[in-house]
Design a protein around this motif. Structure first.
Motif, PDB file in Angstrom:
ATOM      1  N   LEU A 117       3.027   0.845  -3.949  1.00 13.36           N
ATOM      2  CA  LEU A 117       1.996   0.285  -4.960  1.00 13.36           C
ATOM      3  C   LEU A 117       2.083   0.416  -6.378  1.00 13.36           C
ATOM      4  N   GLN A 118       2.562   1.455  -6.800  1.00 12.64           N
ATOM      5  CA  GLN A 118       2.773   2.053  -8.055  1.00 12.64           C
ATOM      6  C   GLN A 118       3.911   0.840  -8.620  1.00 12.64           C
ATOM      7  N   ALA A 160       2.392  -6.076 -14.578  1.00 10.87           N
ATOM      8  CA  ALA A 160       2.001  -6.076 -15.792  1.00 10.87           C
ATOM      9  C   ALA A 160       2.818  -6.677 -16.895  1.00 10.87           C
ATOM     10  N   VAL A 161       4.090  -7.063 -16.319  1.00 10.00           N
ATOM     11  CA  VAL A 161       5.359  -7.591 -16.924  1.00 10.00           C
ATOM     12  C   VAL A 161       5.941  -8.741 -16.415  1.00 10.00           C
ATOM     13  N   GLY A 196       2.475  -2.216  -9.109  1.00 10.78           N
ATOM     14  CA  GLY A 196       1.585  -2.243 -10.243  1.00 10.78           C
ATOM     15  C   GLY A 196       2.193  -2.329 -11.764  1.00 10.78           C
ATOM     16  N   LEU A 197       3.277  -1.781 -12.023  1.00 10.20           N
ATOM     17  CA  LEU A 197       4.143  -1.747 -12.980  1.00 10.20           C
ATOM     18  C   LEU A 197       4.564  -3.235 -13.184  1.00 10.20           C
ATOM     19  N   VAL A 253      -5.286  -4.986  -4.586  1.00 11.18           N
ATOM     20  CA  VAL A 253      -6.119  -4.511  -5.471  1.00 11.18           C
ATOM     21  C   VAL A 253      -7.639  -4.620  -5.214  1.00 11.18           C
ATOM     22  N   HIS A 299       0.812  -1.282  -0.005  1.00  9.52           N
ATOM     23  CA  HIS A 299       0.005  -0.126  -0.050  1.00  9.52           C
ATOM     24  C   HIS A 299       0.699   1.228  -0.096  1.00  9.52           C
ATOM     25  N   PHE A 318      -0.286  -8.267  -4.100  1.00  3.79           N
ATOM     26  CA  PHE A 318      -0.857  -7.005  -4.943  1.00  3.79           C
ATOM     27  C   PHE A 318      -2.251  -7.359  -5.344  1.00  3.79           C
ATOM     28  N   ARG A 356       9.072   6.013 -14.542  1.00  2.00           N
ATOM     29  CA  ARG A 356       7.660   5.845 -14.506  1.00  2.00           C
ATOM     30  C   ARG A 356       7.224   6.299 -12.940  1.00  2.00           C
TER      31      ARG A 356
END
Lengths: 97, 155
Positions: free
Chosen positions: A18-19, A26-27, A22-23, A88, A13, A84, A38
């Motif tokens: 968190l960012q 996705a990979v 999140g990145l 979310v 959190h 994560f 980013r």
């Protein structure tokens, strides 16, 4: 497919973790420099947060040498991905989406 | 902004979700590989499958080594261009493109091998290789479009 159980995660959190998660979610892996770009923080700030994610077992850090330059790659572990996703899901539960 | 699960309100949670969505959408702008990446991938696959027409184990082994080195090189190029790596077999919407590739590969290789080795039609594996080279290039582009749509939340 099992639905993700919503669970607040204090490690994930805290901004900017968190960012970062999140990145990475996705990979498969991402260059440290791209994550820094980013997220928009300094090397030292990102390193501190990555270290905390690493200590929680959420992120792995891999260093490699390419064209005589040391590159650092970050990847979310299976545990980190679960944490994560659960976090979310908790955010979605709170917002009712 | 420090809060815990008990005190976090819906507005803060919505803002965090929106920020996560924005980050994913921004990522979508840089994940697409250049056209020549898929062209090289197609050439590598076409070369490897075609090598079976030579019926020479050394040529086939050489083509396999070239394929593996080429794939490794393409992976390094993709990492250098985008700063990230994404597994083509990752779960999610993109998996249907991977599934189509495996089906096309199995069908084309089986048909080409039957013509080449059972019916003794010389060059059938070359035709199969060309078909698969084009197929992997097209499917790779399709895979990327699905991935971009997924990152942008359009799926």
């Amino acid at each position: 497919m099992t639905a993700v159980q919503p669970r607040f995660d204090g490690v994930v959190h805290m901004p900017p973790r968190l960012q970062v998660c999140g990145l990475l979610a996705a990979v498969d892996d991402m260059d440290f420099a791209l994550v820094r770009e980013r997220v928009g923080v300094s090397d030292s700030v990102l390193s501190k947060h990555v270290k905390q994610l690493e200590e929680a077992g959420y992120v792995t850090v891999r260093k490699s040498t390419r064209a005589s330059r040391v590159r650092t790659n970050l990847a979310l572990t299976a545990t980190g991905r679960k944490a994560f996703d659960a976090h979310v899901a908790e955010l979605r539960r709170i917002t009712g989406t | 902004m420090e809060s815990d699960g008990g005190t976090m309100d819906a507005t803060a949670a919505a803002a965090e979700l929106a920020a996560l969505d924005a980050d994913r959408a921004a990522l979508a702008d840089r994940v697409v590989q250049p056209w020549w990446y898929d062209a090289l991938l197609g050439l590598l696959v076409a070369g490897f499958v075609s090598s079976y027409s030579t019926r020479n184990v050394w040529v086939i082994a050489g083509a396999l080594v070239l394929l593996l080195l080429g794939l490794r090189g393409l992976m390094a190029v993709y990492r250098r261009i985008t700063g990230m790596w994404v597994n083509g077999l990752r779960p999610g919407p993109t998996y249907r493109a991977a599934t189509v590739w495996f089906v096309v590969y199995a069908v084309v290789v089986a048909a080409a091998a039957a013509f080449e080795f059972l019916l003794d039609v010389r060059g059938a594996m070359v035709v199969g290789g060309v078909v698969l080279g084009v197929a992997i290039a097209v499917i790779s582009q399709w895979w990327s479009r699905i991935y971009v749509a997924e990152l942008r939340g359009e799926l």
